[in-house]
Design a protein around this motif. Structure first.
Motif, PDB file in Angstrom:
ATOM      1  N   GLY A  55     -58.574  13.905 -12.669  1.00  0.00           N
ATOM      2  CA  GLY A  55     -58.517  12.972 -11.568  1.00  0.00           C
ATOM      3  C   GLY A  55     -59.485  13.338 -10.462  1.00  0.00           C
ATOM      4  O   GLY A  55     -60.239  14.317 -10.545  1.00  0.00           O
ATOM      5  N   PHE A  56     -59.464  12.567  -9.383  1.00  0.00           N
ATOM      6  CA  PHE A  56     -60.438  12.713  -8.300  1.00  0.00           C
ATOM      7  C   PHE A  56     -60.011  13.750  -7.265  1.00  0.00           C
ATOM      8  O   PHE A  56     -60.804  14.143  -6.410  1.00  0.00           O
ATOM      9  CB  PHE A  56     -60.679  11.351  -7.645  1.00  0.00           C
ATOM     10  CG  PHE A  56     -61.024  10.289  -8.640  1.00  0.00           C
ATOM     11  CD1 PHE A  56     -62.249  10.288  -9.294  1.00  0.00           C
ATOM     12  CD2 PHE A  56     -60.113   9.281  -8.964  1.00  0.00           C
ATOM     13  CE1 PHE A  56     -62.573   9.330 -10.223  1.00  0.00           C
ATOM     14  CE2 PHE A  56     -60.423   8.310  -9.898  1.00  0.00           C
ATOM     15  CZ  PHE A  56     -61.656   8.331 -10.535  1.00  0.00           C
ATOM     16  N   LEU A  57     -58.756  14.167  -7.302  1.00  0.00           N
ATOM     17  CA  LEU A  57     -58.240  15.291  -6.502  1.00  0.00           C
ATOM     18  C   LEU A  57     -57.609  16.253  -7.504  1.00  0.00           C
ATOM     19  O   LEU A  57     -56.403  16.272  -7.685  1.00  0.00           O
ATOM     20  CB  LEU A  57     -57.213  14.809  -5.475  1.00  0.00           C
ATOM     21  CG  LEU A  57     -57.710  13.905  -4.357  1.00  0.00           C
ATOM     22  CD1 LEU A  57     -56.522  13.301  -3.599  1.00  0.00           C
ATOM     23  CD2 LEU A  57     -58.613  14.667  -3.392  1.00  0.00           C
ATOM     24  N   ARG A  58     -58.427  17.066  -8.155  1.00  0.00           N
ATOM     25  CA  ARG A  58     -57.943  17.798  -9.330  1.00  0.00           C
ATOM     26  C   ARG A  58     -57.143  19.048  -8.999  1.00  0.00           C
ATOM     27  O   ARG A  58     -55.994  19.192  -9.411  1.00  0.00           O
ATOM     28  CB  ARG A  58     -59.120  18.178 -10.232  1.00  0.00           C
ATOM     29  CG  ARG A  58     -58.676  18.904 -11.515  1.00  0.00           C
ATOM     30  CD  ARG A  58     -59.829  19.574 -12.209  1.00  0.00           C
ATOM     31  NE  ARG A  58     -59.433  20.186 -13.466  1.00  0.00           N
ATOM     32  CZ  ARG A  58     -58.897  21.400 -13.589  1.00  0.00           C
ATOM     33  NH1 ARG A  58     -58.689  22.136 -12.498  1.00  0.00           N
ATOM     34  NH2 ARG A  58     -58.575  21.876 -14.773  1.00  0.00           N
ATOM     35  N   SER A  59     -57.767  19.980  -8.268  1.00  0.00           N
ATOM     36  CA  SER A  59     -57.153  21.297  -8.097  1.00  0.00           C
ATOM     37  C   SER A  59     -57.904  22.067  -7.019  1.00  0.00           C
ATOM     38  O   SER A  59     -58.924  21.600  -6.498  1.00  0.00           O
ATOM     39  CB  SER A  59     -57.203  22.081  -9.418  1.00  0.00           C
ATOM     40  OG  SER A  59     -58.539  22.181  -9.894  1.00  0.00           O
ATOM     41  N   PHE A  60     -57.418  23.260  -6.710  1.00  0.00           N
ATOM     42  CA  PHE A  60     -58.116  24.113  -5.747  1.00  0.00           C
ATOM     43  C   PHE A  60     -59.405  24.641  -6.374  1.00  0.00           C
ATOM     44  O   PHE A  60     -60.493  24.444  -5.856  1.00  0.00           O
ATOM     45  CB  PHE A  60     -57.208  25.260  -5.315  1.00  0.00           C
ATOM     46  CG  PHE A  60     -57.801  26.117  -4.226  1.00  0.00           C
ATOM     47  CD1 PHE A  60     -57.944  25.623  -2.941  1.00  0.00           C
ATOM     48  CD2 PHE A  60     -58.210  27.411  -4.484  1.00  0.00           C
ATOM     49  CE1 PHE A  60     -58.504  26.402  -1.924  1.00  0.00           C
ATOM     50  CE2 PHE A  60     -58.762  28.203  -3.487  1.00  0.00           C
ATOM     51  CZ  PHE A  60     -58.911  27.700  -2.213  1.00  0.00           C
ATOM     52  N   PRO A  68     -54.703  20.803 -13.598  1.00  0.00           N
ATOM     53  CA  PRO A  68     -54.928  19.658 -12.710  1.00  0.00           C
ATOM     54  C   PRO A  68     -53.646  19.129 -12.076  1.00  0.00           C
ATOM     55  O   PRO A  68     -52.589  19.110 -12.693  1.00  0.00           O
ATOM     56  CB  PRO A  68     -55.541  18.608 -13.644  1.00  0.00           C
ATOM     57  CG  PRO A  68     -55.047  18.975 -15.004  1.00  0.00           C
ATOM     58  CD  PRO A  68     -54.960  20.473 -15.007  1.00  0.00           C
ATOM     59  N   LEU A  69     -53.788  18.707 -10.828  1.00  0.00           N
ATOM     60  CA  LEU A  69     -52.725  17.967 -10.149  1.00  0.00           C
ATOM     61  C   LEU A  69     -52.855  16.482 -10.402  1.00  0.00           C
ATOM     62  O   LEU A  69     -51.940  15.717 -10.115  1.00  0.00           O
ATOM     63  CB  LEU A  69     -52.808  18.208  -8.635  1.00  0.00           C
ATOM     64  CG  LEU A  69     -52.583  19.622  -8.116  1.00  0.00           C
ATOM     65  CD1 LEU A  69     -52.841  19.663  -6.626  1.00  0.00           C
ATOM     66  CD2 LEU A  69     -51.173  20.078  -8.436  1.00  0.00           C
ATOM     67  N   SER A  70     -54.023  16.074 -10.933  1.00  0.00           N
ATOM     68  CA  SER A  70     -54.300  14.654 -11.117  1.00  0.00           C
ATOM     69  C   SER A  70     -55.085  14.449 -12.404  1.00  0.00           C
ATOM     70  O   SER A  70     -55.999  15.215 -12.712  1.00  0.00           O
ATOM     71  CB  SER A  70     -55.092  14.117  -9.924  1.00  0.00           C
ATOM     72  OG  SER A  70     -55.475  12.777 -10.136  1.00  0.00           O
ATOM     73  N   LEU A  71     -54.704  13.411 -13.143  1.00  0.00           N
ATOM     74  CA  LEU A  71     -55.415  13.008 -14.352  1.00  0.00           C
ATOM     75  C   LEU A  71     -55.532  11.496 -14.357  1.00  0.00           C
ATOM     76  O   LEU A  71     -54.761  10.791 -13.721  1.00  0.00           O
ATOM     77  CB  LEU A  71     -54.654  13.440 -15.612  1.00  0.00           C
ATOM     78  CG  LEU A  71     -54.537  14.931 -15.913  1.00  0.00           C
ATOM     79  CD1 LEU A  71     -53.586  15.143 -17.094  1.00  0.00           C
ATOM     80  CD2 LEU A  71     -55.896  15.526 -16.225  1.00  0.00           C
TER      81      LEU A  71
END
Length: 326
Positions: A55-60, A68-71
């Motif tokens: 995703g567009f806000l993936r991780s630190f 990932p926090l986002s997919l």
């Protein structure tokens, strides 16, 4: 990938264990060569293939050590492939009011938080003020009349070829950025994977000149973008982050956010005939197309769960939000 079942809200089994009559779909990584098995199983079983991507806000940090926090999950194509439709493109091309039902308020809140905390796909880079303090000097030339940012990408990035571009496009882009802006200093941003020594970029042999500066430091993108007057990209997602920072963006490829009237485009996609605002692009990509995980409960989450977690990680790393004048 840990917690993939939470993202998909389904039981996930490896391809080699699949029971022929029990599959609802197969999942593979975008258009990469590693997805061939999942595509073949889907065809053999007459089931949908779902393309998965960060995703567009993936991780630190990037990498497998930071899940990932986002997919994104696409049952049509994948957003970086402009050669064919994707679920994101179809949503943007539809007649749907993307800002209705409270979406405009959610977009405004999310955009403000992203800008406040300097969030990006990866979030380990320090803000520009921190980089300058470590260097003991300004990162940008103080007497610039105008500043233009050119964004490098890694060689072999699928979004380049599938975005209608090639390695030669990066030469064309740099030449155009210098010619279009004769009174500007052109800054070339090196890709984070190149800085880490994992990949090769397109501008590795460039040297600083009278009107050219190569930035070889890891820098929080939004803290850099607010000092730029224009941004030139091929297909990098950083181009959309520049739109979020209200900067004009010129695209030499066809990324997912090009072709909708929000960017200056050197290419054309005949399927993209509708005009969409930056807010509509944001809602479609960040709020509708992407899926999020609540990192505390490991249950499906929202964009605000990802923002809160990434902002907290940046604070723990000692990265305080800079005062922003834009």
């Amino acid at each position: 990938m840990p917690m993939l079942d939470a993202f998909l809200q389904a039981e996930v089994v490896p391809c080699w264990w699949w029971p022929r009559g029990a599959l609802d779909a197969t999942v593979g990584w975008g258009r990469s060569r590693h997805a061939w098995r999942a595509r073949r199983v889907a065809a053999d079983c007459d089931r949908p293939f779902l393309a998965l991507e960060d995703g567009f806000l993936r991780s630190f940090h990037p990498g497998r050590q930071h899940p990932p926090l986002s997919l994104v999950l696409d049952d049509v194509g994948i957003h970086y492939d402009s050669t064919r439709p994707s679920a994101l493109e179809r949503l943007l091309a539809s007649e749907e009011d993307l800002l209705g039902g409270g979406a405009a308020e959610d977009a405004a809140r999310a955009r403000a938080l992203i800008r406040e905390h300097g969030l990006s796909k990866y979030n380990h880079a320090p803000p520009m003020a921190r980089v300058q303090a470590a260097l003991g000097r300004p990162l940008l030339r103080p007497n610039d009349r105008r500043r233009v940012l050119v964004v490098d990408q890694t060689r072999g990035d699928l979004s380049i070829a599938l975005g209608g571009a090639s390695e030669h496009t990066f030469t064309e882009l740099l030449v155009a950025a210098l010619a279009d802006n004769p009174h500007a200093t052109v800054y070339v941003k090196t890709h984070p994977q190149v800085l880490a020594g994992r990949r090769e970029g397109h501008y590795a042999r460039l040297r600083d000149g009278e009107r050219l500066v190569v930035l070889r430091q890891a820098i929080e993108p939004l803290s850099l973008l607010r000092h730029m007057d224009a941004v030139y990209v091929v297909s990098s997602t950083l181009g959309f982050e520049a739109l979020l920072a209200d900067r004009p963006v010129c695209c030499f490829g066809m990324p997912w956010y090009a072709g909708w009237g929000a960017t200056q485009d050197r290419l054309r996609c005949p399927r993209r005939t509708r005009a969409r605002s930056v807010d509509e692009l944001f809602v479609a990509a960040y709020l509708r197309y992407a899926r999020y995980l609540n990192p505390e409960t490991h249950a499906p989450g929202t964009v605000f769960d990802a923002i809160d977690w990434l902002a907290r990680q940046r604070r723990m790393a000692g990265f305080r939000p800079e005062r922003r004048s834009d």
